[in-house]
Design an enzyme around this catalytic site. Structure first.
Site, PDB file in Angstrom:
ATOM      1  N   GLU A  49      20.041  16.799  32.839  1.00 21.44           N
ATOM      2  CA  GLU A  49      21.297  17.334  32.320  1.00 21.44           C
ATOM      3  C   GLU A  49      21.755  18.385  33.329  1.00 21.44           C
ATOM      4  O   GLU A  49      21.013  19.326  33.613  1.00 21.44           O
ATOM      5  CB  GLU A  49      21.065  17.990  30.964  1.00 21.44           C
ATOM      6  CG  GLU A  49      20.393  17.073  29.963  1.00 21.44           C
ATOM      7  CD  GLU A  49      19.420  17.819  29.069  1.00 21.44           C
ATOM      8  OE1 GLU A  49      19.327  19.059  29.145  1.00 21.44           O
ATOM      9  OE2 GLU A  49      18.745  17.148  28.282  1.00 21.44           O
ATOM     10  N   GLY A  56      19.512  27.403  40.846  1.00 22.72           N
ATOM     11  CA  GLY A  56      20.091  28.386  39.927  1.00 22.72           C
ATOM     12  C   GLY A  56      20.977  29.385  40.639  1.00 22.72           C
ATOM     13  O   GLY A  56      22.025  29.796  40.124  1.00 22.72           O
TER      14      GLY A  56
END
Length: 174
Positions: free
Chosen positions: A121, A97
């Protein structure tokens, strides 16, 4: 309830949780740190929920691959995970992240009995190089209350997933 390191390790040892390949060093306090596999699909053309998604499948070389913003990538976990006893919840973590990589935001739940290498994804905020086998997220295992019903035994559309899989919503819409 989320399983702890001790509970995850014990469940793997007795076969209640399958993680292949399993590395005990990757068990964190409440999760297993999973890795990116060595293949990725870049979705091409217009995405249409009523039609199978077109893609190009690429092998991520040891030297890495640069992912570009504005693209939808479908990756795969290196690990195959599953459990008839526990549900699973997969997500990216701070490790990726903080690089601006969004991983598996829309479908993090793995039902009891779902035994798969996960389709991921992946989208990125800026160009970023990724490598096969790099830590890419965490998977937690959850106790389920009530009677269990194995996902694999229900014959749902994703039960035979062998790796990277496109959306199969078109099967419902056609």
């Amino acid at each position: 309830m989320i399983l702890t390191r001790e509970a995850i390790t014990a469940a793997v040892a007795c076969g209640d949780i399958v993680i292949e390949p399993f590395d005990p060093e990757r068990v964190s306090p409440n999760a297993y740190d999973w890795c990116l596999g060595d293949r990725i699909r870049r979705c091409v053309g217009e995405l249409d929920a009523a039609r199978p998604t077109a893609y190009e499948e690429l092998t991520i070389p040891a030297s890495g691959m640069v992912l570009e913003p504005g693209e939808l990538y479908l990756g795969v976990t290196r690990e195959r995970t599953g459990s008839e006893r526990y549900a699973q919840f997969i997500n990216g973590d701070h490790t990726v992240g903080a690089l601006g990589i969004w991983v598996h935001v829309s479908a993090p739940l793995g039902h009891q009995g779902h035994a798969i290498a996960w389709t991921l994804e992946i989208q990125v905020v800026r160009p970023v190089r990724v490598y096969p086998g790099m830590t890419f997220g965490k998977i937690v295992f959850l106790s389920a209350l009530g009677s269990s019903l194995s996902y694999q035994r229900q014959g749902r559309k994703y039960t035979r997933t062998q790796g990277i899989d496109i959306s199969r919503l078109y099967q419902e819409l056609s």
